[in-house]
Design a protein around this motif. Structure first.
Motif, mmCIF file in Angstrom:
data_model
loop_
_atom_site.group_PDB
_atom_site.id
_atom_site.type_symbol
_atom_site.label_atom_id
_atom_site.label_comp_id
_atom_site.label_asym_id
_atom_site.label_seq_id
_atom_site.Cartn_x
_atom_site.Cartn_y
_atom_site.Cartn_z
ATOM 1 N N CYS A 111 0.828 -1.208 0.000
ATOM 2 C CA CYS A 111 0.000 0.000 0.000
ATOM 3 C C CYS A 111 0.862 1.258 0.000
ATOM 4 O O CYS A 111 0.515 2.248 -0.642
ATOM 5 N N LYS A 112 1.989 1.206 0.701
ATOM 6 C CA LYS A 112 2.882 2.362 0.737
ATOM 7 C C LYS A 112 3.376 2.699 -0.662
ATOM 8 O O LYS A 112 3.387 3.867 -1.065
ATOM 9 N N TYR A 115 0.178 3.857 -2.839
ATOM 10 C CA TYR A 115 -0.376 5.150 -2.449
ATOM 11 C C TYR A 115 0.569 6.303 -2.770
ATOM 12 O O TYR A 115 0.123 7.383 -3.166
ATOM 13 N N THR A 116 1.866 6.095 -2.594
ATOM 14 C CA THR A 116 2.805 7.158 -2.956
ATOM 15 C C THR A 116 2.795 7.385 -4.467
ATOM 16 O O THR A 116 2.995 8.513 -4.927
ATOM 17 N N THR A 174 1.683 7.111 5.409
ATOM 18 C CA THR A 174 1.180 6.916 4.052
ATOM 19 C C THR A 174 -0.211 6.314 4.061
ATOM 20 O O THR A 174 -1.081 6.714 3.291
ATOM 21 N N CYS A 177 -3.499 8.593 4.569
ATOM 22 C CA CYS A 177 -4.076 9.374 3.468
ATOM 23 C C CYS A 177 -4.340 8.506 2.234
ATOM 24 O O CYS A 177 -4.668 9.031 1.170
ATOM 25 N N GLY A 178 -4.205 7.191 2.381
ATOM 26 C CA GLY A 178 -4.363 6.284 1.251
ATOM 27 C C GLY A 178 -5.726 6.349 0.589
ATOM 28 O O GLY A 178 -5.842 6.445 -0.633
ATOM 29 N N LYS A 179 -6.799 6.301 1.397
ATOM 30 C CA LYS A 179 -8.148 6.314 0.848
ATOM 31 C C LYS A 179 -8.453 7.624 0.143
ATOM 32 O O LYS A 179 -9.114 7.647 -0.891
ATOM 33 N N LEU A 181 -6.280 9.521 -1.382
ATOM 34 C CA LEU A 181 -5.558 9.507 -2.654
ATOM 35 C C LEU A 181 -6.293 8.671 -3.691
ATOM 36 O O LEU A 181 -6.339 9.028 -4.875
ATOM 37 N N LEU A 182 -6.855 7.553 -3.266
ATOM 38 C CA LEU A 182 -7.646 6.727 -4.181
ATOM 39 C C LEU A 182 -8.837 7.506 -4.714
ATOM 40 O O LEU A 182 -9.137 7.472 -5.915
#
Length: 209
Positions: A111-112, A115-116, A174, A177-179, A181-182
């Protein structure tokens, strides 16, 4: 043990490959609409005119493709030392608590990276209009080779930002804020699709005269 995915060498290979992939595919995308005889379906994903908005697709769509393709690769790469030795894997997974921790660590690392990449995609995509209007505002006119350079600079910004975060941020930072960014990438994608043939009345949607 896990392959060191935070190893700078691994990240550098990932970033350099991505830069080349997006740079080459984005360049080809500039001609795809005409190659496909201006098919409307194809036009949803590649530039249909010379507007700045349409040229933002040159980075966004190829990078999104790269992220999608690399998802499975990274998924296999992280923790593959366990998979390579079946006996070791069986012994290791006897402890269910350790198994869960390893699975979570693997998912967090994947995921890191993803997401980045999504963050770099948004920042790089919107760097294109900032770079274009920035230099045009300074010079007062357009220069073809600078126009081309802005694309590659934007790609560099996208992957440079991703690399910087990969080697400096904590996984939890990271993930937090993943969701978002999606969602932002999904909104951007939908915006490109909807506004391709129904552009708004702003300068960014108008091609040079």
């Amino acid at each position: 043990m896990f392959i060191e995915c935070d190893d700078k060498k691994f990240y550098k290979r990932y970033i350099v490959t991505g830069f080349l992939f997006v740079g080459i595919l984005g360049t080809l995308f500039h001609f795809v609409y005409d190659w496909c005889r201006q098919a409307r379906l194809i036009g949803l994903f590649v530039p249909v005119n010379e507007s700045t908005w349409e040229h933002m697709k040159l980075l966004f769509i190829p990078m999104l493709i790269y992220i999608t393709i690399c998802f499975q690769y990274v998924k296999k790469k992280v923790g593959c030392k366990y998979v390579s030795d079946k006996n070791s894997m069986k012994i290791f997974y006897k402890d269910s608590k350790i198994s869960v921790n390893v699975k979570n660590e693997k998912n967090n690392e994947i995921c890191k990276i993803i997401y980045t990449g999504l963050l770099g995609n948004i920042v790089g995509t919107w760097s294109i209009p900032f770079l274009f209007y920035g230099y045009k505002g300074i010079l007062g006119f357009e220069v073809a080779w600078i126009d081309i350079s802005t694309f590659f600079i934007a790609v560099f910004i996208a992957f440079g930002l991703q690399y910087h975060i990969l080697i400096n941020s904590h996984k939890k930072q990271t993930m937090n804020c993943g969701k978002i960014l999606l969602i932002v990438n999904l909104i951007q994608f939908i915006s490109f699709v909807l506004l391709t043939y129904h552009p708004l009345g702003f300068g960014i949607f108008v091609g040079p005269v």
